[in-house]
Design a protein around this motif. Structure first.
Motif, PDB file in Angstrom:
ATOM      1  N   PRO A 209      58.759   4.438  47.329  1.00 49.17           N
ATOM      2  CA  PRO A 209      59.537   5.531  46.739  1.00 49.17           C
ATOM      3  C   PRO A 209      58.681   6.762  46.434  1.00 49.17           C
ATOM      4  O   PRO A 209      58.661   7.258  45.298  1.00 49.17           O
ATOM      5  CB  PRO A 209      60.081   4.894  45.452  1.00 49.17           C
ATOM      6  CG  PRO A 209      58.981   3.963  45.032  1.00 49.17           C
ATOM      7  CD  PRO A 209      58.393   3.412  46.318  1.00 49.17           C
ATOM      8  N   PHE A 210      57.983   7.274  47.437  1.00 47.36           N
ATOM      9  CA  PHE A 210      57.061   8.385  47.194  1.00 47.36           C
ATOM     10  C   PHE A 210      57.763   9.568  46.519  1.00 47.36           C
ATOM     11  O   PHE A 210      57.398   9.991  45.419  1.00 47.36           O
ATOM     12  CB  PHE A 210      56.427   8.847  48.507  1.00 47.36           C
ATOM     13  CG  PHE A 210      55.608   7.806  49.207  1.00 47.36           C
ATOM     14  CD1 PHE A 210      54.639   7.090  48.539  1.00 47.36           C
ATOM     15  CD2 PHE A 210      55.809   7.539  50.553  1.00 47.36           C
ATOM     16  CE1 PHE A 210      53.875   6.128  49.179  1.00 47.36           C
ATOM     17  CE2 PHE A 210      55.063   6.584  51.219  1.00 47.36           C
ATOM     18  CZ  PHE A 210      54.099   5.867  50.527  1.00 47.36           C
ATOM     19  N   VAL A 211      58.750  10.121  47.203  1.00 45.55           N
ATOM     20  CA  VAL A 211      59.419  11.318  46.700  1.00 45.55           C
ATOM     21  C   VAL A 211      60.205  11.009  45.432  1.00 45.55           C
ATOM     22  O   VAL A 211      60.226  11.811  44.490  1.00 45.55           O
ATOM     23  CB  VAL A 211      60.345  11.905  47.779  1.00 45.55           C
ATOM     24  CG1 VAL A 211      61.053  13.147  47.270  1.00 45.55           C
ATOM     25  CG2 VAL A 211      59.552  12.235  49.042  1.00 45.55           C
ATOM     26  N   GLU A 212      60.804   9.842  45.391  1.00 42.67           N
ATOM     27  CA  GLU A 212      61.644   9.465  44.251  1.00 42.67           C
ATOM     28  C   GLU A 212      60.873   9.469  42.935  1.00 42.67           C
ATOM     29  O   GLU A 212      61.310  10.061  41.936  1.00 42.67           O
ATOM     30  CB  GLU A 212      62.229   8.079  44.507  1.00 42.67           C
ATOM     31  CG  GLU A 212      63.171   7.575  43.439  1.00 42.67           C
ATOM     32  CD  GLU A 212      63.666   6.175  43.739  1.00 42.67           C
ATOM     33  OE1 GLU A 212      64.125   5.499  42.794  1.00 42.67           O
ATOM     34  OE2 GLU A 212      63.593   5.752  44.915  1.00 42.67           O
ATOM     35  N   VAL A 213      59.696   8.839  42.917  1.00 44.07           N
ATOM     36  CA  VAL A 213      58.956   8.760  41.651  1.00 44.07           C
ATOM     37  C   VAL A 213      58.249  10.077  41.337  1.00 44.07           C
ATOM     38  O   VAL A 213      58.105  10.451  40.166  1.00 44.07           O
ATOM     39  CB  VAL A 213      57.962   7.582  41.659  1.00 44.07           C
ATOM     40  CG1 VAL A 213      58.707   6.265  41.649  1.00 44.07           C
ATOM     41  CG2 VAL A 213      57.004   7.658  42.834  1.00 44.07           C
ATOM     42  N   ILE A 214      57.799  10.797  42.357  1.00 42.96           N
ATOM     43  CA  ILE A 214      57.190  12.110  42.111  1.00 42.96           C
ATOM     44  C   ILE A 214      58.218  13.049  41.490  1.00 42.96           C
ATOM     45  O   ILE A 214      57.946  13.742  40.505  1.00 42.96           O
ATOM     46  CB  ILE A 214      56.621  12.703  43.414  1.00 42.96           C
ATOM     47  CG1 ILE A 214      55.384  11.926  43.854  1.00 42.96           C
ATOM     48  CG2 ILE A 214      56.279  14.178  43.233  1.00 42.96           C
ATOM     49  CD1 ILE A 214      54.873  12.298  45.230  1.00 42.96           C
ATOM     50  N   ASP A 215      59.425  13.070  42.060  1.00 50.57           N
ATOM     51  CA  ASP A 215      60.493  13.909  41.509  1.00 50.57           C
ATOM     52  C   ASP A 215      60.838  13.505  40.083  1.00 50.57           C
ATOM     53  O   ASP A 215      61.118  14.362  39.229  1.00 50.57           O
ATOM     54  CB  ASP A 215      61.742  13.822  42.385  1.00 50.57           C
ATOM     55  CG  ASP A 215      61.626  14.620  43.674  1.00 50.57           C
ATOM     56  OD1 ASP A 215      60.666  15.411  43.802  1.00 50.57           O
ATOM     57  OD2 ASP A 215      62.492  14.450  44.552  1.00 50.57           O
ATOM     58  N   ALA A 216      60.823  12.204  39.804  1.00 51.99           N
ATOM     59  CA  ALA A 216      61.160  11.730  38.456  1.00 51.99           C
ATOM     60  C   ALA A 216      60.156  12.241  37.429  1.00 51.99           C
ATOM     61  O   ALA A 216      60.541  12.678  36.338  1.00 51.99           O
ATOM     62  CB  ALA A 216      61.220  10.203  38.438  1.00 51.99           C
ATOM     63  N   ILE A 217      58.875  12.207  37.773  1.00 47.95           N
ATOM     64  CA  ILE A 217      57.847  12.653  36.830  1.00 47.95           C
ATOM     65  C   ILE A 217      57.855  14.175  36.693  1.00 47.95           C
ATOM     66  O   ILE A 217      57.774  14.719  35.583  1.00 47.95           O
ATOM     67  CB  ILE A 217      56.455  12.149  37.266  1.00 47.95           C
ATOM     68  CG1 ILE A 217      56.430  10.625  37.285  1.00 47.95           C
ATOM     69  CG2 ILE A 217      55.376  12.693  36.338  1.00 47.95           C
ATOM     70  CD1 ILE A 217      56.829   9.972  35.981  1.00 47.95           C
ATOM     71  N   GLU A 218      57.963  14.887  37.810  1.00 42.45           N
ATOM     72  CA  GLU A 218      58.016  16.350  37.714  1.00 42.45           C
ATOM     73  C   GLU A 218      59.262  16.804  36.961  1.00 42.45           C
ATOM     74  O   GLU A 218      59.225  17.779  36.204  1.00 42.45           O
ATOM     75  CB  GLU A 218      57.978  16.967  39.108  1.00 42.45           C
ATOM     76  CG  GLU A 218      56.618  16.858  39.771  1.00 42.45           C
ATOM     77  CD  GLU A 218      56.488  17.730  41.013  1.00 42.45           C
ATOM     78  OE1 GLU A 218      55.344  18.029  41.398  1.00 42.45           O
ATOM     79  OE2 GLU A 218      57.529  18.116  41.595  1.00 42.45           O
ATOM     80  N   GLY A 219      60.371  16.080  37.153  1.00 41.51           N
ATOM     81  CA  GLY A 219      61.586  16.427  36.423  1.00 41.51           C
ATOM     82  C   GLY A 219      61.460  16.170  34.935  1.00 41.51           C
ATOM     83  O   GLY A 219      62.053  16.892  34.122  1.00 41.51           O
ATOM     84  N   ALA A 220      60.687  15.152  34.555  1.00 41.93           N
ATOM     85  CA  ALA A 220      60.493  14.856  33.135  1.00 41.93           C
ATOM     86  C   ALA A 220      59.552  15.856  32.474  1.00 41.93           C
ATOM     87  O   ALA A 220      59.788  16.300  31.344  1.00 41.93           O
ATOM     88  CB  ALA A 220      59.954  13.435  32.983  1.00 41.93           C
ATOM     89  N   LEU A 221      58.488  16.230  33.163  1.00 42.98           N
ATOM     90  CA  LEU A 221      57.517  17.168  32.600  1.00 42.98           C
ATOM     91  C   LEU A 221      58.024  18.603  32.646  1.00 42.98           C
ATOM     92  O   LEU A 221      57.670  19.427  31.796  1.00 42.98           O
ATOM     93  CB  LEU A 221      56.190  17.042  33.350  1.00 42.98           C
ATOM     94  CG  LEU A 221      55.468  15.709  33.162  1.00 42.98           C
ATOM     95  CD1 LEU A 221      54.308  15.583  34.144  1.00 42.98           C
ATOM     96  CD2 LEU A 221      54.961  15.563  31.730  1.00 42.98           C
ATOM     97  N   LYS A 222      58.783  18.956  33.687  1.00 44.53           N
ATOM     98  CA  LYS A 222      59.499  20.228  33.830  1.00 44.53           C
ATOM     99  C   LYS A 222      58.634  21.440  34.161  1.00 44.53           C
ATOM    100  O   LYS A 222      59.162  22.522  34.403  1.00 44.53           O
ATOM    101  CB  LYS A 222      60.327  20.536  32.568  1.00 44.53           C
ATOM    102  CG  LYS A 222      61.382  19.490  32.266  1.00 44.53           C
ATOM    103  CD  LYS A 222      62.286  19.913  31.140  1.00 44.53           C
ATOM    104  CE  LYS A 222      63.292  18.819  30.794  1.00 44.53           C
ATOM    105  NZ  LYS A 222      64.116  18.414  31.940  1.00 44.53           N
ATOM    106  N   THR A 223      57.307  21.284  34.188  1.00 44.62           N
ATOM    107  CA  THR A 223      56.451  22.436  34.484  1.00 44.62           C
ATOM    108  C   THR A 223      55.440  22.121  35.583  1.00 44.62           C
ATOM    109  O   THR A 223      54.235  22.388  35.437  1.00 44.62           O
ATOM    110  CB  THR A 223      55.696  22.900  33.220  1.00 44.62           C
ATOM    111  OG1 THR A 223      54.981  21.774  32.662  1.00 44.62           O
ATOM    112  CG2 THR A 223      56.650  23.463  32.180  1.00 44.62           C
ATOM    113  N   PRO A 224      55.869  21.538  36.723  1.00 46.47           N
ATOM    114  CA  PRO A 224      54.901  21.264  37.797  1.00 46.47           C
ATOM    115  C   PRO A 224      54.329  22.551  38.351  1.00 46.47           C
ATOM    116  O   PRO A 224      55.011  23.594  38.380  1.00 46.47           O
ATOM    117  CB  PRO A 224      55.756  20.536  38.844  1.00 46.47           C
ATOM    118  CG  PRO A 224      57.150  21.016  38.602  1.00 46.47           C
ATOM    119  CD  PRO A 224      57.248  21.190  37.111  1.00 46.47           C
ATOM    120  N   VAL A 225      53.076  22.511  38.792  1.00 46.77           N
ATOM    121  CA  VAL A 225      52.454  23.715  39.340  1.00 46.77           C
ATOM    122  C   VAL A 225      53.178  24.118  40.623  1.00 46.77           C
ATOM    123  O   VAL A 225      53.805  23.297  41.293  1.00 46.77           O
ATOM    124  CB  VAL A 225      50.948  23.501  39.608  1.00 46.77           C
ATOM    125  CG1 VAL A 225      50.218  23.233  38.295  1.00 46.77           C
ATOM    126  CG2 VAL A 225      50.721  22.357  40.593  1.00 46.77           C
TER     127      VAL A 225
END
Length: 324
Positions: free
Chosen positions: A225-241
């Motif tokens: 689930p590469f994209v799935e978990v990356i999106d989940a973390i970036e969505g939680a933090l809300k300020t990805p570079v």
């Protein structure tokens, strides 16, 4: 067509000579093996990247001097050249490791370190750019017990809540100083003051930050689930570079930072919440590091799911999730 001459029987010291000092070994093998690998891309197509691979088996026969390392390499080379990296492929590969060492080993492990590239849209402008996500996949097999882990990193921005509060106080003090003798103040004067350098006398400190995550995955799924978990973390933090940034994107990024003030503790709890209910994640270890612009040191928070006995990584290195 030329035929290679027959090679005379060559000595096999590793298997024919007993160990100088008898003893079982936890892991024996190779790391930093450089091989191309095929991955499922975010668009559904296969993509190729370069991986650094570690391949190990245990040596449970104390009198045996060594294993057959070339066999591990050949299994890797054949399997990874033809197939996309999936949980099923890694399980099959580990089985091959053990079958080729059936008289020596009962456990096998493999680790792949590579970069996963995703194309990300800009926040406001009609642009997009590539972002690199370092990923590690770790798999282990003992008997029929197959274990699977995935580690990755997400880089984000963090603005200090304390610094923001102190900056607001200084702005209030400056406003009082500049308008104390004015009596009533009209809105246009305030707007002009807020848009001036004299009005905004202080800004909170923010910094690039990183969330390092290690997930124990349920091995029954077909794909990672590469994209799935990356999106989940970036969505939680809300300020990805961001990759491509025009002025409107930078303004949107400043707004996100202002709306998501967080200490490293806040970031770690956001990550924890995002992972606790994820169906693929059995257990997790996560570290949020804020590379302070105020201090010469980092602020760090570590969180786990809280499974009894603590997180038990396959390769025994939870904090150094990406290593040689």
């Amino acid at each position: 067509m030329k035929h290679r001459p027959k090679v005379a029987n060559l000595p096999d010291v590793a298997s024919q000579v007993e160990a100088q000092i008898a003893g079982q070994l936890d892991w024996v093998g190779m790391n930093e093996i450089e091989l191309p690998v095929l991955l499922d891309g975010s668009d559904g197509r296969r993509m190729q990247t370069t991986a650094r691979i570690s391949a190990f088996v245990d040596l449970e026969r104390p009198e045996k001097r060594g294993i057959h390392m070339s066999r591990l390499y050949l299994h890797l080379d054949r399997a990874l050249a033809e197939h996309t990296v999936t949980p099923a492929l890694l399980r099959h590969l580990l089985r091959d490791f053990l079958d080729s060492h059936e008289d020596l080993s009962s456990r096998a492990m493999i680790r792949l370190d590579f970069d996963y590239m995703l194309r990300r849209r800009s926040l406001a402008s009609d642009n997009s750019g590539w972002k690199r996500y370092p990923i590690s996949i770790i798999a282990g097999l003992e008997g029929r017990e197959f274990e699977l882990e995935m580690a990755f990193q997400v880089v984000y921005s963090s603005t200090c809540p304390c610094s923001a509060a102190l900056a607001r106080q200084l702005i209030q003090d400056q406003f009082r100083k500049d308008f104390a003798d004015s009596g009533s103040v009209d809105a246009e004067s305030v707007l002009a003051w807020l848009g001036s350098e004299e009005g905004i006398v202080a800004t909170p400190h923010s910094q690039r930050s990183a969330a390092d995550l290690r997930l124990q995955l349920a091995p029954s799924f077909e794909a990672f689930p590469f994209v799935e978990v990356i999106d989940a973390i970036e969505g939680a933090l809300k300020t990805p570079v961001q990759a491509v940034v025009k002025r409107e994107d930078e303004q949107a990024f400043a707004l996100l930072n202002g709306q998501n003030l967080m200490f490293c503790e806040d970031a770690a709890r956001r990550v924890q919440t995002a992972l606790e209910s994820h169906e693929r994640v059995i257990d997790f270890w996560a570290r949020c590091r804020h590379f302070e612009s105020l201090h010469p040191h980092n602020a760090v928070a570590i969180v786990t799911k809280g499974v009894e006995g603590g997180y038990k990584p396959i390769d025994g290195q939870p904090s150094g999730w990406r290593h040689g």
